[in-house]
Write a protein that holds these residues in place. Structure first.
Motif, PDB file in Angstrom:
ATOM      1  N   ILE B 537      -3.871  24.486 -22.668  1.00  0.00           N
ATOM      2  CA  ILE B 537      -4.192  25.880 -22.337  1.00  0.00           C
ATOM      3  C   ILE B 537      -2.900  26.559 -21.903  1.00  0.00           C
ATOM      4  O   ILE B 537      -2.197  26.068 -21.015  1.00  0.00           O
ATOM      5  CB  ILE B 537      -5.229  25.953 -21.203  1.00  0.00           C
ATOM      6  N   VAL B 538      -2.588  27.651 -22.565  1.00  0.00           N
ATOM      7  CA  VAL B 538      -1.329  28.330 -22.293  1.00  0.00           C
ATOM      8  C   VAL B 538      -1.593  29.737 -21.785  1.00  0.00           C
ATOM      9  O   VAL B 538      -2.402  30.473 -22.344  1.00  0.00           O
ATOM     10  CB  VAL B 538      -0.455  28.402 -23.566  1.00  0.00           C
ATOM     11  N   ALA B 539      -0.955  30.084 -20.690  1.00  0.00           N
ATOM     12  CA  ALA B 539      -1.016  31.466 -20.204  1.00  0.00           C
ATOM     13  C   ALA B 539       0.362  32.075 -20.420  1.00  0.00           C
ATOM     14  O   ALA B 539       1.365  31.445 -20.092  1.00  0.00           O
ATOM     15  CB  ALA B 539      -1.371  31.484 -18.725  1.00  0.00           C
ATOM     16  N   TYR B 540       0.390  33.239 -20.980  1.00  0.00           N
ATOM     17  CA  TYR B 540       1.676  33.844 -21.313  1.00  0.00           C
ATOM     18  C   TYR B 540       2.055  34.920 -20.305  1.00  0.00           C
ATOM     19  O   TYR B 540       1.258  35.814 -20.000  1.00  0.00           O
ATOM     20  CB  TYR B 540       1.636  34.430 -22.721  1.00  0.00           C
ATOM     21  N   HIS B 541       3.258  34.811 -19.807  1.00  0.00           N
ATOM     22  CA  HIS B 541       3.798  35.842 -18.905  1.00  0.00           C
ATOM     23  C   HIS B 541       4.780  36.681 -19.699  1.00  0.00           C
ATOM     24  O   HIS B 541       5.754  36.169 -20.242  1.00  0.00           O
ATOM     25  CB  HIS B 541       4.500  35.175 -17.714  1.00  0.00           C
ATOM     26  N   ASP B 542       4.524  37.993 -19.745  1.00  0.00           N
ATOM     27  CA  ASP B 542       5.422  38.888 -20.468  1.00  0.00           C
ATOM     28  C   ASP B 542       6.690  39.123 -19.675  1.00  0.00           C
ATOM     29  O   ASP B 542       6.642  39.575 -18.537  1.00  0.00           O
ATOM     30  CB  ASP B 542       4.739  40.250 -20.663  1.00  0.00           C
ATOM     31  N   PRO B 543       7.844  38.886 -20.280  1.00  0.00           N
ATOM     32  CA  PRO B 543       9.074  39.321 -19.618  1.00  0.00           C
ATOM     33  C   PRO B 543       9.108  40.855 -19.612  1.00  0.00           C
ATOM     34  O   PRO B 543       8.816  41.486 -20.630  1.00  0.00           O
ATOM     35  CB  PRO B 543      10.184  38.767 -20.517  1.00  0.00           C
TER      36      PRO B 543
END
Lengths: 267, 647, 328
Positions: B537-543
């Protein structure tokens, strides 16, 4: 009003200097130079004294002309004036000849109360220049100082503190005095960008370039001929061959480690 | 019986006269306010004013959509705006009919017959919407009391005044209906509801008159409020330029200064005088809504910095004529340095105010003129070409065991890879750089790096040393001109943004791509395919420098989607990791922004927190250490995930 | 004019205790004197030092010249310089060696400047060349190279030597030698020591420690206590750190090992959570045995260690403490 003179060395960034074992020389090409780091602390100390007691800060550097860049940084930090001592005849100087040349230049500046050096340079790391300049000028000198405790402007007496291996010493002396400071005694301020730009554009206003003719120095005490020491060769420092036994952690590994420590007589 | 608008029924002549006189006074008072305001703004370019007006009119919808990102507040605002707009048009129609048409000929009428019935219906509806909106305002102000809202006098007076205006209008309508009998109640449906309670009332005429006068006066008072109170945001919206994150521009050109040898410019926001008219209008439009404050990572963590407070303080001192920004006005240095330059406040503001710009301009003032900067990173950049203060020769360490070539001046190369200081020096980011190189090697993408690479200057600019920034930019631009290449790909979003949005100011237009875009292209054109499945499970943090500055959000998510078995979770609200704008180098007191951001993610318990910026990675890694969660979550750059999936 | 002859070591004592570094130099001085076939002399200055004036002889000196007076109770660079210059002019050694303590590194150049002779700092090796010159070997440029330096004409040849490089010779109380008490008149100094605050029970400075536990960025702030606990297992041990911790204000600068910090050469160096940046290696590369603990198997530090453990320090340190305690 106190006149302060800060000695600054424009040194090759030693971290980038590599050794050519074949030629037996240091590779300095492409290596940028920097202000010797503790000299920044020296400038900071001078500026903080100026802020507290008033005065003028001169920066002096015996270096090739490229050091102008460093002196502009010193000006940007807040030094009032910088003097670049540059002359082919100064070249090849060891610490004694350097100290003599600097001392003669400082004498030429005229009145000086506190002369400040970084405690040593990152390239040669001798720490000689402070004491030697003090002796040549015939004034007090204290190395490795930590802070100035007080300066009495009327009696011209300074009180300062320094740290040695087993304690802290407080000294008192009549001005003038030479002191040297190390990295970490203060936080050198950032060179004010707009002042750096001013120094860039109006260099002559802030920086004077002096040659041998500008100071009263005896020819046989400067440069290579004024240097009692000679470097006869340079070799790469031998490195210790490491065993490099690397293991993923387990409890047995620790036992092996203790065994190795015994074998090597560390324990 | 003719169905038509009956003007001023049950109102004596003298009362009408009072209305007209007070309207005239109100107009004069309002115009005086406009004059006063304009002298504060120092407007001199009216042409620009007009073009701004056009531009902003087209942005009304976007503005309303920004408001609606917060449901309650947005809905409330929309109800009030729509209600007021319709009522204003309606009132104007009455004025037009009675004071213009009927003066020409008493029989000229618009509001008659079925038109009038529709008119009545729409106006009743609008009044209703307005009332609902206003009640929502009052409930929020008095009961919900969200943190970001302060209740100043005007914040209470304005909604109650408008509420009274609306209510009294309906009461009057109700009274009219009650006196005249229940006609065409289907159109005045709210007025009808009010009328029911008035049916058997005595003294109705006197009560009517009293309420009529108060209703009329409410409207008379409301008009100047559009210039004297926060309602001024409505007219000002249309004449203040829409500011974006790109507004932070060089205030001089260093190479020209060096050529002319004249330093005749001021740097940074030293005093309020440094604000131009459009910034003045822009600042004055702020209603204190606090949406920027809610979006601010520094505020969320420690409350040292509120973009709202910055704008309000600037606004106050502008109005009061206080001069020195940093000293007198108490834009405190701690506020100025707490900002991570994420730009969230800028893209959140419904009226396109840019608090960030003033923070950055204050930094410019502090640093460029006074040398006050709370980190040694700038000095390190100046001396060693990287903010870490590590030796120049160490810049190549990351690629020691890799197959990387330097670009040659006489050979054109398809792609230049720009690693940036983090990738070159930070031990964690070095691994990202290595992954990217491995990925390119595996896919046979030809690339080269520049042996002259040094800092891109981003940090120098965001920390406020414009001179150092331009020195670096000029050096890099000279380097770029030496080589021939089709595009330059960056590993770090900060380098990316600098090349894309800052270097063009120095005549260097680069075909720059972020590594996310590059990987996305490789996925789209099929070069990256058949990735190994990743059951995580991947959560993406926007730069921020991709999301807020360059609108790169979809690409990252599509890249993740291209990995079989990988599941993603979305974190609802974007916040900065805390690493931008020098955050990586400035020690902050109290709660750390990165820890707080990490907490946003661990709530959803993902296996991997993915991002696409070396600063974000290092901030999250630090946060894991601080929270003692090392090993529990993985922090990965997109390219590391993709690279490890390549077969 | 009398020729310069003989080797002389300045014996630094503080409050009646001879500095270890000075004793170490007596061994090296002895070796050089034997090579030149001359005497080894020792100078000592202090107050109430009668009980220790024979020590240099026990460690290899042939002759001790000392001055004992109240005014020499505390070190003062101006006073000591005057005295030593007088002694050097009188006894005319060709070589004068000073231990590179803070006092020594201040005193030696002062003397050299007065005598207008050459001086070399921080030597790590000495030799005698065919013209009987002292070859002074020292490590400039952050220790990356060794420079060989001579003072061909001027005498005495003065050098300071880095402490803890040369082994101290064995003390032999049967050795005999000449002891001379000297007296010199000095000018009143401008510099005056107002106060000396001896540091109490402080932690051992890292440069003096035989075992150094060095911590880096890989260690959480809340786990520094683990390093201190490990440190307690050894005697003569201290905790050091890498530069980032100092830059972040987490550790004092006095604990920093590396190019911009201190150079150490302990018997055992344990690096925990240190990646192994070059500037750190520069400060510890002469350690006798290096252990590295890091969770990253590719960390640079593993290339500079004798024994490396890849793993979580939180698990390793407590276990290591147990193992060492049981077997130490």
């Amino acid at each position: 009003m106190l006149n302060m003179v800060v000695g600054v060395k424009w040194v090759p960034d030693t971290a980038d200097v590599k050794f050519d074992p074949a030629k037996g020389t240091l590779i300095r090409e492409g290596v940028e130079s920097i202000i010797n780091p503790p000299d920044l602390n020296a400038i900071e100390l001078a500026l903080s004294i100026k802020e507290k007691y008033g005065g003028k800060v001169y920066v002096i550097s015996m270096s090739p002309p490229a050091a102008l860049k460093g002196l502009k940084i010193a000006i940007a930090m807040g030094a009032d004036k910088a003097i670049l001592l540059t002359d082919r005849r100064f070249a090849g100087a060891d610490t004694l000849a350097t100290s003599y040349t600097l001392a003669m230049a400082i004498r030429k500046i005229g009145s000086y109360d506190i002369i400040i050096f970084g405690e040593e340079t990152i390239d040669s790391a001798t720490g000689h220049v402070g004491p030697e300049v003090g002796e040549i000028l015939g004034i007090s000198h204290v190395s490795y100082i930590k802070r100035i405790l007080n300066i009495d402007l009327t009696s011209k007496i300074i009180e300062l503190e320094r740290e040695v291996e087993n304690g802290v010493e407080v000294y008192k002396s009549k001005l003038p005095i030479v002191v040297s400071v190390g990295v970490g005694v203060n936080n050198p301020r950032y060179p004010i960008p707009i002042r750096r730009l001013h120094a860039e554009i109006e260099t002559d206003k802030y920086i004077e370039i002096w040659g041998l003719s500008n100071i009263d120095a005896e020819l046989d005490r400067i440069g290579l001929q004024g240097s009692p020491t000679r470097v006869i060769k340079i070799i790469a420092a031998p490195t210790v061959q490491r065993r490099m036994e690397v293991f993923q952690y387990s409890k047995e590994v620790l036992n092996l480690m203790v065994k190795r420590l015994r074998e090597c007589e560390v324990l | 019986m003719i169905i038509q608008r009956e003007h001023f029924i049950m109102v004596p002549e003298w009362a009408i006269l009072i209305l007209y006189i007070s309207v005239v006074f109100s107009l004069i008072f309002t115009l005086y306010g406009v004059y006063r305001r304009f002298s504060i703004y120092r407007i001199h370019n009216y042409g620009l004013l007009l073009s701004t007006l056009r531009k902003k009119t087209s942005l009304v919808l976007q503005s309303e959509l920004r408001l609606l990102r917060e449901r309650y507040g947005g809905l409330m605002h929309t109800l009030i705006v729509v209600g007021l707009a319709i009522l204003a048009v309606g009132t104007f129609l009455v004025f037009f009919e009675y004071d213009i048409l009927m003066r020409v000929n008493p029989n000229y009428r618009i509001l008659t017959g079925s038109i009038y019935l529709v008119y009545e219906f729409i106006l009743d509806l609008a009044g209703g919407l307005l009332l609902v909106g206003l009640i929502m305002v009052i409930i929020r102000r008095i009961i919900f009391k969200p943190n970001r809202l302060e209740n100043r006098v005007e914040d209470i007076i304005v909604p109650f005044l408008l509420l009274y205006g609306g209510l009294s209008g309906f009461i009057l309508e109700g009274l009219r209906i009650a006196t005249k009998g229940l006609q065409h109640t289907q159109s005045s449906f709210i007025g009808y509801i009010f009328s029911i309670s008035f049916l058997n009332m005595n003294n109705i005429e006197k009560i009517y008159l009293a309420i009529w006068i108060s209703h009329a006066l409410t409207l008379v008072v409301t008009l100047p409020l559009f210039i004297y109170s926060k309602l001024r945001h409505f007219p000002l919206f249309f004449i203040s330029p829409p500011y974006s994150v790109y507004e932070f521009k060089p205030s001089f050109n260093l190479s020209e200064v060096l050529k002319s040898k004249k330093i005749d410019f001021k740097v940074g926001l030293e005093s309020i005088d440094a604000l131009n008219w459009s910034q003045r209008v822009n600042i004055d439009a702020c209603v204190n809504c606090g949406r920027c404050q809610d979006a601010c990572p520094a505020y969320r963590a420690n409350i040292v910095l509120s973009p709202k407070a910055i704008i309000q303080k600037l606004r106050e001192s502008m109005v009061k004529g206080i001069c020195n920004v940093v000293t007198d006005l108490a834009l405190h240095e701690s506020e100025i340095w707490a900002c991570t330059t994420c730009g969230e406040c800028v893209i959140t503001c419904p009226i396109f105010i840019n608090p960030l710009n003033y923070i950055l301009e204050s930094r410019r003032y502090l640093v460029t003129n006074l040398g006050k900067v709370p980190t040694s990173a700038l000095f390190n950049i100046m001396v060693r070409g990287n903010p870490y203060g590590l030796p120049r020769s160490d810049r190549r360490n990351w690629m020691r065991d890799l197959n990387v070539n330097y670009a040659k001046e006489d050979e054109e190369v398809e792609l230049i890879l720009w690693i940036g200081c983090a990738g070159a020096y930070d031990s964690r980011a070095q691994k990202i750089a290595k992954s990217l190189v491995l990925l390119l090697n595996k896919l046979n993408v030809k690339f080269a790096v520049l042996k002259e690479e040094e800092c891109c200057g981003e940090l120098a600019r965001r920390l406020g040393d414009e001179i150092l920034f331009q020195e670096i930019a000029e050096r890099n631009i000279e380097t770029f001109r030496k080589y021939r290449f089709k595009q330059i790909v960056t590993l770090c979003p900060h380098c990316y943004n600098t090349f894309r949005n800052d270097y063009p100011d120095f005549n260097m237009k680069l075909n720059v791509k972020s590594h996310v875009e590059l990987i996305y292209d490789l996925v789209v054109n099929g070069k990256i395919r058949a990735l190994s499945p990743l059951n995580k499970i991947v959560a993406y943090h926007d730069p921020c420098y991709l999301r807020n500055y360059n609108e790169i959000l979809i690409e990252s998510r599509k890249i993740l989607k291209s990995i079989p078995e990988l599941r993603t979770v979305e974190i609802s609200k974007h916040f900065c990791c805390g690493g931008g704008g020098g955050g990586n180098w400035i020690e902050s007191e109290g709660v750390r922004i990165n820890v707080q951001r990490l907490e946003d993610f661990i709530r959803d318990n993902p296996d991997i927190i993915a991002t696409a910026c070396p600063y974000c990675v290092s901030m999250f890694e630090d946060a894991l250490k601080l929270k003692d969660l090392e090993g529990k979550f993985e922090i990965k750059d997109l390219c590391e995930i993709v690279c490890s999936g390549l077969r | 004019m009398v020729e310069f002859s003989g080797v002389c070591v300045y014996i630094e004592q503080r409050r009646g205790i001879i500095q270890e570094a000075s004793l170490q130099l007596l061994g090296e001085g002895r070796r050089l004197a034997d090579k030149l076939n001359v005497n080894l002399m020792a100078f000592m200055i202090g107050y109430d030092i009668n009980s220790i004036i024979n020590e240099p002889i026990y460690y290899g000196a042939d002759r001790v010249v000392y001055i004992d007076d109240e005014i020499y109770r505390y070190y003062n660079v101006e006073v000591y310089t005057q005295v030593l210059v007088e002694l050097l002019l009188k006894y005319r050694p060709e070589i004068f060696l000073v231990a590179g303590t803070k006092y020594g590194r201040e005193l030696a150049p002062s003397i050299a400047a007065r005598l207008e002779t050459g001086i070399t700092a921080d030597c790590t090796g000495f030799d005698i060349d065919e013209s009987r010159n002292l070859v002074q070997i020292r490590p400039p440029f952050g220790g990356r190279v060794l420079a060989y330096i001579i003072t061909p004409i001027k005498r005495p040849q003065i050098a300071t030597a880095r402490p803890n490089v040369f082994p101290a010779p064995k003390r032999n109380i049967d050795r005999k030698g000449e002891v001379i008490c000297e007296n010199v008149s000095i000018k009143k100094p401008r510099l005056e020591l107002v106060e000396f605050k001896e540091s109490g029970d402080k932690e051992l400075p890292i440069e003096k420690a035989e075992v150094i536990i060095a911590i880096g960025r890989g260690l959480s702030k809340s786990d520094y206590h683990l390093a201190y606990e490990l440190c307690k297992v050894f005697s003569n041990s201290a905790v050091g750190c890498s530069r980032p911790l100092v830059d972040q204000g987490l550790m004092p600068r006095s604990k920093q090992v590396g190019q911009t910090g201190k150079t150490v050469r302990p018997k055992l160096y344990i690096a925990i959570g240190i990646s192994g940046a070059v500037q750190h290696i520069a400060g510890m590369k002469d350690s006798r045995y290096v252990i590295a603990i890091n969770k990253d198997p590719n960390a640079e530090i593993f290339k500079f260690c004798d024994f490396g453990i890849v793993g979580d320090y939180k698990e390793i340190i407590p276990e290591l403490i147990k193992v060492l305690r049981s077997k130490h």
